[in-house]
Design an enzyme around this catalytic site. Structure first.
Site, PDB file in Angstrom:
ATOM      1  CG  ASP A 178      -6.625   5.754 -11.167  1.00 31.15           C
ATOM      2  OD1 ASP A 178      -5.494   5.382 -10.356  1.00 31.15           O
ATOM      3  OD2 ASP A 178      -6.808   6.484 -11.638  1.00 31.15           O
ATOM      4  CG  HIS A 179      -2.603   1.791  -8.209  1.00 27.02           C
ATOM      5  ND1 HIS A 179      -1.590   2.466  -9.342  1.00 27.02           N
ATOM      6  CD2 HIS A 179      -2.125   2.176  -7.221  1.00 27.02           C
ATOM      7  CE1 HIS A 179      -1.136   3.115  -8.829  1.00 27.02           C
ATOM      8  NE2 HIS A 179      -1.242   3.253  -7.463  1.00 27.02           N
ATOM      9  CG  HIS A 241      -3.413   8.271  -9.283  1.00 28.29           C
ATOM     10  ND1 HIS A 241      -4.111   6.792  -9.775  1.00 28.29           N
ATOM     11  CD2 HIS A 241      -2.219   7.442  -9.482  1.00 28.29           C
ATOM     12  CE1 HIS A 241      -2.389   6.775 -10.105  1.00 28.29           C
ATOM     13  NE2 HIS A 241      -1.435   6.920 -10.166  1.00 28.29           N
TER      14      HIS A 241
END
Ligand code: NAD
Length: 491
Positions: A178-179, A241
């Site tokens: 999950d950047h 996110h």
């Protein structure tokens, strides 16, 4: 101290957008900083019939906008090898294994392998299966698999995917990207919460009035409409996110700052999300779709979008984490496309002092803001004395911190930090399966309620491009006597 890492990266989807825009520049940054030196190699695999030379040229192109000399670019790209490969074809894994073993001895990689699945999720399970059964995993080193989002599209599909991956890779070796978790200011949340006693003491329902999370995008769906039509903002942004950010803001203090302890607390926080029934969804969630305005077409006029599309491009919600510390604190979230500006920020709004000794004028709230992007920094709004001599008045003051140019230039971009963590075996910034499971459980309830109730043309297309979403997203807070503090549409 910079220490060199030894590893072979096998990138499935090596010709794709993610690989070219994010992975190669991030690997190059690790190379420039000395984390990758002599002992690394990258095998890119995809369907295109490229050779090593063509692939290395692509790699050099993808880093050409960075600070790089021709010598560096050549040396770096010489570690890249290409293997044309159809992931469904068992024979190709045999060729891949031979190449991987050759590179392992050529670069002395000690059997360390990172399998990066930069491909459509429909291939995740077949790749894991083949990698394991065709002998691509080593005995002497580590074997870690990095999986891109989306991880399933509901509890059922995510569970099936997870079970099939777990047949071949244990949870400890699965790194679900999950950047957002790689972003500097998201990583700063635990530092601020748990290393300052002022916040440690105040971080609970007694002192926090509400939390506001905004992930706004200025762009529309661009070329991703095909994917987006089936996902929508809820699945694309909230499940991952936003709920990961909620977990960072509401988890209890981990025993120690280790990946195991952090994940344990994040899982507890996500497990404590209040899951709504149909009425609950109606009362607590707002969906929107951008209509035309400000020179832009509406969502339904975009290419590859159905003229009566029910896909939401905006979500706002009031959510609760029902645990001892945060029970009753509304967490307002919103995300959407074609909003006023691209920005991610978190406002933690504190309750007012119990009594105002300064008279009738109401005091402004104390707010701690994490400015995640585009300009990472923090802000704390306090009340102080206005400078004058006639009357003692209170005014709002902003304490601001943003990293200087020098620090900012050194700030790792999301993927670089995450790739480094994979090499270190540090899974703190990756989602554990149970986090994914509880996030989907929450999101599924909203999705189901929405799927059962189609919106009419007037009910959708309910915000204009360039605004901050539908009016109902403002009403949601008004009902509680609150307001969004981040209001770029009013500037
Ligand atoms: P892409 O379509 O640009 O690339 C897909 C790659 O898969 C290509 O290299 C293609 O050749 C390869 N491929 C497709 N079918 C194949 C097959 N049968 N055998 C071998 N190779 C095959 O996609 P992308 O944008 O790079 O996204 C990859 C993954 O990353 C997806 O899961 C996506 O959701 C995720 N992701 C991408 C981004 C981004 O910025 N692009 C951001 C977040 C997540």
């Amino acid at each position: 101290m910079t220490s060199e890492q030894k590893a072979l990266f096998i990138i499935f989807g090596g010709t794709g957008d993610l690989a070219q825009r994010k992975l190669y520049p991030s690997l190059f940054n690790l190379y420039k900083q000395g984390y990758l030196k002599e002992h690394f190699a990258v095998v890119g695999t995809a369907r295109r019939p490229w050779n090593d030379e063509r692939y290395q040229e692509i790699v050099r192109n993808s880093i050409s906008g960075m600070e790089v000399t021709a010598k560096q670019a050549n040396e770096f790209s010489s570690h890249f090898y290409y293997q044309a490969h159809n992931v469904n074809d068992t024979d190709h894994y045999e060729t891949l294994r031979k190449l991987a073993d050759e590179l392992d001895s050529k670069y002395e990689l000690e059997g360390n392998r990172v399998f990066y699945l930069a491909m459509s999720p429909q291939f995740f399970s077949t790749i894991c299966q083949h990698v394991k059964t065709q002998g691509l995993v080593t005995e002497n080193g580590y074997n870690r698999v990095v999986i891109e989002k989306p991880f399933g599209h509901d509890v059922k599909s995510a569970t099936e995917l997870n079970e099939s991956i777990n047949q071949y890779f244990p949870e400890k070796d699965v790194y679900r990207i999950d950047h957002y978790l790689g972003k500097e200011m998201i990583q700063s949340i635990p530092a601020l919460r748990f290393s300052n006693n002022i916040f440690n003491a105040l971080w609970n329902y007694r002192y926090i009035a509400n939390i506001q999370i905004t992930l706004s995008e200025a762009l529309g769906v661009e070329e991703r409409a095909g994917y987006y039509e089936n996902a929508g903002a809820l699945r694309d942004m909230v499940q991952n996110h936003i709920l990961q950010t909620v977990a960072m803001l509401t988890m209890n203090a981990p025993t120690m700052y280790t990946d195991q302890d952090i994940r344990k607390e994040k899982i507890s926080a996500l497990k404590a999300l209040r899951v709504y029934d149909k009425d609950g969804v109606k009362q607590n969630f707002v969906r929107g779709q951008y209509g035309p305005g400000n020179g832009q077409v509406g969502y339904r006029e975009e290419n590859q979008v159905a003229p009566d599309s029910q896909t939401e491009t905006f979500v706002a919600g009031r959510i609760f984490v029902d645990n001892m510390n945060m029970a009753g604190v509304p967490i307002y979230i919103r995300t959407g496309k074609r909003l006023t500006k691209k920005e991610t920020r978190i406002d933690v709004v504190f309750k007012n002092a119990p009594y105002n000794i300064f008279g009738s004028e109401s005091l402004k709230r104390n707010i701690l803001s994490f400015k995640v992007e585009p300009n990472p920094g923090m802000e704390l709004r306090l009340n102080g004395k206005e400078v004058n001599f006639d009357e003692y008045r209170i005014q709002s003051m902003h304490l601001r911190h943003s990293h200087g140019e020098d620090t900012r230039s050194k700030m790792p971009v999301g993927y670089e930090k995450l790739l480094y963590d994979v090499l270190q075996g540090d899974s703190a910034s990756f989602s554990h399966w149970e986090e994914v499971y509880y996030s989907w459980r929450f999101v599924d309830a909203v999705r189901q309620a929405w799927d059962e109730e189609k919106l009419s043309q007037e009910e959708f297309q309910n915000y204009t491009c360039g605004s901050m979403g539908p009016q109902a997203a403002k009403e949601l807070l008004k009902e509680d006597g609150n307001e969004w503090y981040f209001r770029p549409d009013e500037n």
